[in-house]
Design an enzyme around this catalytic site. Structure first.
Site, PDB file in Angstrom:
ATOM      1  N   CYS A 165       0.759  -1.231   0.024  1.00 46.57           N
ATOM      2  CA  CYS A 165       0.071  -0.044   0.003  1.00 46.57           C
ATOM      3  C   CYS A 165       0.709   1.309  -0.124  1.00 46.57           C
ATOM      4  O   CYS A 165       1.981   1.187  -0.471  1.00 46.57           O
ATOM      5  CB  CYS A 165      -0.742  -0.070   1.066  1.00 46.57           C
ATOM      6  SG  CYS A 165      -0.047   0.236   2.815  1.00 46.57           S
ATOM      7  N   GLN A 166       0.620   2.346   0.677  1.00 46.19           N
ATOM      8  CA  GLN A 166       1.392   3.567   0.684  1.00 46.19           C
ATOM      9  C   GLN A 166       2.339   3.470   1.699  1.00 46.19           C
ATOM     10  O   GLN A 166       3.605   3.583   1.462  1.00 46.19           O
ATOM     11  CB  GLN A 166       0.372   4.843   0.936  1.00 46.19           C
ATOM     12  CG  GLN A 166       1.279   6.063   0.609  1.00 46.19           C
ATOM     13  CD  GLN A 166       1.684   6.358  -0.702  1.00 46.19           C
ATOM     14  OE1 GLN A 166       1.378   5.954  -1.691  1.00 46.19           O
ATOM     15  NE2 GLN A 166       3.013   6.587  -0.720  1.00 46.19           N
TER      16      GLN A 166
END
Length: 181
Positions: A141-142
């Site tokens: 993800c981020q």
């Protein structure tokens, strides 16, 4: 080499069980996983508690939660080169706007709403249409929080070769790994 999903029993306050805060649960899981690796062997010795390709990890009392292995981004990149598929669980806007690892498939784990983030209630079924349950998947993800929650959910749903990417896309970029726009 297939990764293994670990299961742990954690004691969560009633408030968290009623309205779980994904970030609070993720933080507790990372800390309990780091402190309790010696419980894995004891849990693996109980065949009745075993699931396909995973080890049940018992720690304390409370809700049973899957804890997949996490690897640094450079290891994740090597896994991708070796044939693991990259599942990017960021929002569609993050995936398209800031780029993504080359070859990544996007299935958002959470959606942006006017008041924050909302969980994608069809996440597992959407992933199931793209990947087999035994597919070797690395999940990013981020920053690494959503991917850990997504990986845990997939492990609980029977995916047997799931690996979380610690540090997420931010660390991927910082390490100069291949990115597509």
């Amino acid at each position: 080499m297939a990764s293994r999903c670990f299961f742990t029993r954690v004691s969560l306050p009633a408030l968290l069980l009623a309205q779980p805060s994904p970030l609070a649960i993720t933080s507790r899981l990372r800390h309990s996983a780091a402190r309790s690796s010696h419980h894995v062997m004891a849990a693996a010795a109980r065949p009745a508690r075993r699931t396909l390709g995973s080890v049940r990890w018992v720690y304390g009392t409370g809700a049973e939660v899957a804890v997949p292995p996490s690897v640094p981004v450079r290891v994740a990149y090597e896994l991708q080169l070796a044939g693991h598929r990259y599942l990017d669980v960021r929002t569609e806007g993050e995936f398209a706007g800031t780029g993504h690892p080359t070859g990544a498939v996007n299935v958002p784990y959470m959606y942006s709403t006017g008041s924050g983030m909302s969980k994608n209630s069809h996440f597992v079924e959407q992933v199931s249409t793209i990947f087999r349950r035994d597919a070797e998947i690395i999940i990013g993800c981020q920053s690494g929080r959503r991917s850990l929650m997504a990986a845990a959910e997939l492990c609980s749903a029977g995916f047997t070769a799931v690996t979380d990417i610690a540090g997420g896309f931010s660390a991927w970029r910082e390490n100069g790994l291949p990115v597509s726009q």
